[in-house]
Every structure is written in C-alpha cells, then in structure tokens.
Design a protein around this motif. Structure first.
Motif, PDB file in Angstrom:
ATOM      1  N   PRO A 159      -7.550   7.843  -4.348  1.00  0.00           N
ATOM      2  CA  PRO A 159      -7.060   6.461  -4.474  1.00  0.00           C
ATOM      3  C   PRO A 159      -8.163   5.544  -4.984  1.00  0.00           C
ATOM      4  O   PRO A 159      -9.335   5.726  -4.673  1.00  0.00           O
ATOM      5  CB  PRO A 159      -6.660   6.074  -3.055  1.00  0.00           C
ATOM      6  CG  PRO A 159      -6.633   7.334  -2.280  1.00  0.00           C
ATOM      7  CD  PRO A 159      -7.451   8.326  -2.999  1.00  0.00           C
ATOM      8  N   SER A 160      -7.790   4.583  -5.771  1.00  0.00           N
ATOM      9  CA  SER A 160      -8.748   3.649  -6.334  1.00  0.00           C
ATOM     10  C   SER A 160      -9.017   2.522  -5.343  1.00  0.00           C
ATOM     11  O   SER A 160      -8.109   1.776  -4.961  1.00  0.00           O
ATOM     12  CB  SER A 160      -8.187   3.064  -7.636  1.00  0.00           C
ATOM     13  OG  SER A 160      -9.009   2.018  -8.076  1.00  0.00           O
ATOM     14  N   ILE A 168       0.834  -1.205   0.000  1.00  0.00           N
ATOM     15  CA  ILE A 168       0.000   0.000   0.000  1.00  0.00           C
ATOM     16  C   ILE A 168       0.868   1.254   0.000  1.00  0.00           C
ATOM     17  O   ILE A 168       0.519   2.257  -0.639  1.00  0.00           O
ATOM     18  CB  ILE A 168      -0.980  -0.035   1.190  1.00  0.00           C
ATOM     19  CG1 ILE A 168      -1.998  -1.157   0.949  1.00  0.00           C
ATOM     20  CG2 ILE A 168      -1.685   1.298   1.375  1.00  0.00           C
ATOM     21  CD1 ILE A 168      -2.920  -1.429   2.111  1.00  0.00           C
ATOM     22  N   VAL A 188      -7.648  -5.183  -4.950  1.00  0.00           N
ATOM     23  CA  VAL A 188      -6.863  -6.168  -5.702  1.00  0.00           C
ATOM     24  C   VAL A 188      -5.519  -6.420  -5.012  1.00  0.00           C
ATOM     25  O   VAL A 188      -5.049  -7.566  -4.952  1.00  0.00           O
ATOM     26  CB  VAL A 188      -6.667  -5.713  -7.164  1.00  0.00           C
ATOM     27  CG1 VAL A 188      -5.626  -6.548  -7.875  1.00  0.00           C
ATOM     28  CG2 VAL A 188      -7.989  -5.762  -7.902  1.00  0.00           C
ATOM     29  N   ILE A 189      -4.906  -5.380  -4.470  1.00  0.00           N
ATOM     30  CA  ILE A 189      -3.642  -5.551  -3.743  1.00  0.00           C
ATOM     31  C   ILE A 189      -3.850  -6.445  -2.525  1.00  0.00           C
ATOM     32  O   ILE A 189      -3.098  -7.399  -2.296  1.00  0.00           O
ATOM     33  CB  ILE A 189      -3.064  -4.179  -3.319  1.00  0.00           C
ATOM     34  CG1 ILE A 189      -2.542  -3.420  -4.527  1.00  0.00           C
ATOM     35  CG2 ILE A 189      -1.965  -4.343  -2.276  1.00  0.00           C
ATOM     36  CD1 ILE A 189      -2.134  -1.994  -4.233  1.00  0.00           C
ATOM     37  N   TYR A 246       1.985   1.702  -3.527  1.00  0.00           N
ATOM     38  CA  TYR A 246       0.855   2.239  -4.300  1.00  0.00           C
ATOM     39  C   TYR A 246       0.675   3.736  -4.020  1.00  0.00           C
ATOM     40  O   TYR A 246       0.431   4.519  -4.938  1.00  0.00           O
ATOM     41  CB  TYR A 246      -0.430   1.480  -3.969  1.00  0.00           C
ATOM     42  CG  TYR A 246      -1.651   2.103  -4.572  1.00  0.00           C
ATOM     43  CD1 TYR A 246      -1.876   2.046  -5.941  1.00  0.00           C
ATOM     44  CD2 TYR A 246      -2.572   2.783  -3.794  1.00  0.00           C
ATOM     45  CE1 TYR A 246      -2.979   2.642  -6.514  1.00  0.00           C
ATOM     46  CE2 TYR A 246      -3.689   3.375  -4.354  1.00  0.00           C
ATOM     47  CZ  TYR A 246      -3.888   3.301  -5.707  1.00  0.00           C
ATOM     48  OH  TYR A 246      -4.979   3.900  -6.260  1.00  0.00           O
ATOM     49  N   THR A 270     -10.715  -0.108  -5.968  1.00  0.00           N
ATOM     50  CA  THR A 270     -10.552  -1.372  -6.682  1.00  0.00           C
ATOM     51  C   THR A 270      -9.090  -1.823  -6.667  1.00  0.00           C
ATOM     52  O   THR A 270      -8.797  -3.001  -6.445  1.00  0.00           O
ATOM     53  CB  THR A 270     -11.044  -1.237  -8.132  1.00  0.00           C
ATOM     54  OG1 THR A 270     -12.385  -0.756  -8.114  1.00  0.00           O
ATOM     55  CG2 THR A 270     -10.966  -2.553  -8.863  1.00  0.00           C
ATOM     56  N   THR A 271      -8.187  -0.887  -6.879  1.00  0.00           N
ATOM     57  CA  THR A 271      -6.767  -1.221  -6.863  1.00  0.00           C
ATOM     58  C   THR A 271      -6.333  -1.692  -5.485  1.00  0.00           C
ATOM     59  O   THR A 271      -5.597  -2.685  -5.349  1.00  0.00           O
ATOM     60  CB  THR A 271      -5.926  -0.002  -7.289  1.00  0.00           C
ATOM     61  OG1 THR A 271      -6.380   0.450  -8.560  1.00  0.00           O
ATOM     62  CG2 THR A 271      -4.459  -0.346  -7.353  1.00  0.00           C
ATOM     63  N   LEU A 272      -6.786  -1.000  -4.447  1.00  0.00           N
ATOM     64  CA  LEU A 272      -6.443  -1.419  -3.089  1.00  0.00           C
ATOM     65  C   LEU A 272      -7.029  -2.786  -2.768  1.00  0.00           C
ATOM     66  O   LEU A 272      -6.386  -3.611  -2.120  1.00  0.00           O
ATOM     67  CB  LEU A 272      -6.915  -0.379  -2.080  1.00  0.00           C
ATOM     68  CG  LEU A 272      -6.174   0.954  -2.127  1.00  0.00           C
ATOM     69  CD1 LEU A 272      -6.836   1.963  -1.219  1.00  0.00           C
ATOM     70  CD2 LEU A 272      -4.727   0.761  -1.747  1.00  0.00           C
ATOM     71  N   LYS A 324       0.971   6.623  -6.799  1.00  0.00           N
ATOM     72  CA  LYS A 324      -0.190   7.506  -6.981  1.00  0.00           C
ATOM     73  C   LYS A 324       0.220   8.963  -6.789  1.00  0.00           C
ATOM     74  O   LYS A 324      -0.234   9.844  -7.521  1.00  0.00           O
ATOM     75  CB  LYS A 324      -1.280   7.095  -5.976  1.00  0.00           C
ATOM     76  CG  LYS A 324      -2.571   7.801  -6.153  1.00  0.00           C
ATOM     77  CD  LYS A 324      -3.251   7.250  -7.362  1.00  0.00           C
ATOM     78  CE  LYS A 324      -4.627   7.833  -7.459  1.00  0.00           C
ATOM     79  NZ  LYS A 324      -5.172   7.659  -8.777  1.00  0.00           N
TER      80      LYS A 324
END
Length: 99
Positions: A50-51, A34, A57-58, A37, A53-55, A41
């Motif tokens: 912040p997305s 994170i 998925v991580i 990320y 969805t991306t968090l 970002k």
C-alpha cells in the motif's frame, strides 16, 4: 447568579453530543475511504505494498474536507437566517410630492 445554569448545561450537553457525533462520522468516513482504497488496491495490483502517500492524502483530504463542509453549511444556514440589508434610499421616508 445561578438562575440560567440549566439552560447553559443543556446547550453544553447538546454541543458535546454534536461534536461526538461529528467525530464518529469522521471515523466512519475514514474507515470507508481506506476500505475502498484496499479493494481497489486488491483488484488492481495485489502484489504491491500500500502507498503511504495515498493513505496520507486520503486522511488529510477527509480531515480537511469535513470541517470545511461543516463551516460552509453553517455559513449557508446563518446567511438564510439574516435579514437582507436595505439600501439607504429604501429606508428614507417618502416625501409629500412623491407618488
């Protein structure tokens, strides 16, 4: 019936400590992922939010990847400890005429 309770408690303690260490490593990996990320970002698009969805998925990726790697490691260690199976003809006793 309590003759082996010391060994059982030692094994349970080692297992509990091992699971606690694996959990701590997972938390550190999540924190590092994170943080990376957040830096990406911040460099790429600092004005965007912040997305989620991306968090997600991580987090899901690390939580899935970590036990999978542990299971594959245990499989590899267990496989190397098992003796190889022999074919049936190798197990047969030699006959007198065979050289």
């Amino acid at each position: 019936m309590q003759e082996h309770s010391g060994q059982s408690l030692a094994i349970a303690g080692i297992a509990a400590l091992g699971y606690a260490i694996w959990a701590a490593v997972l938390v550190v990996l999540l924190w590092v992922a994170i943080t990376i990320y957040a830096f990406v970002k911040w460099i790429g698009a600092p004005n965007d939010h912040p997305s989620a969805t991306t968090l997600l998925v991580i987090v899901v990726g690390l939580v899935t990847f970590w036990p999978l790697m542990i299971a594959l490691g245990m499989y590899a260690i267990g496989r190397s400890m098992r003796p190889f199976k022999r074919r049936r003809d190798e197990l047969a006793l030699p006959t007198e005429g065979a050289e």
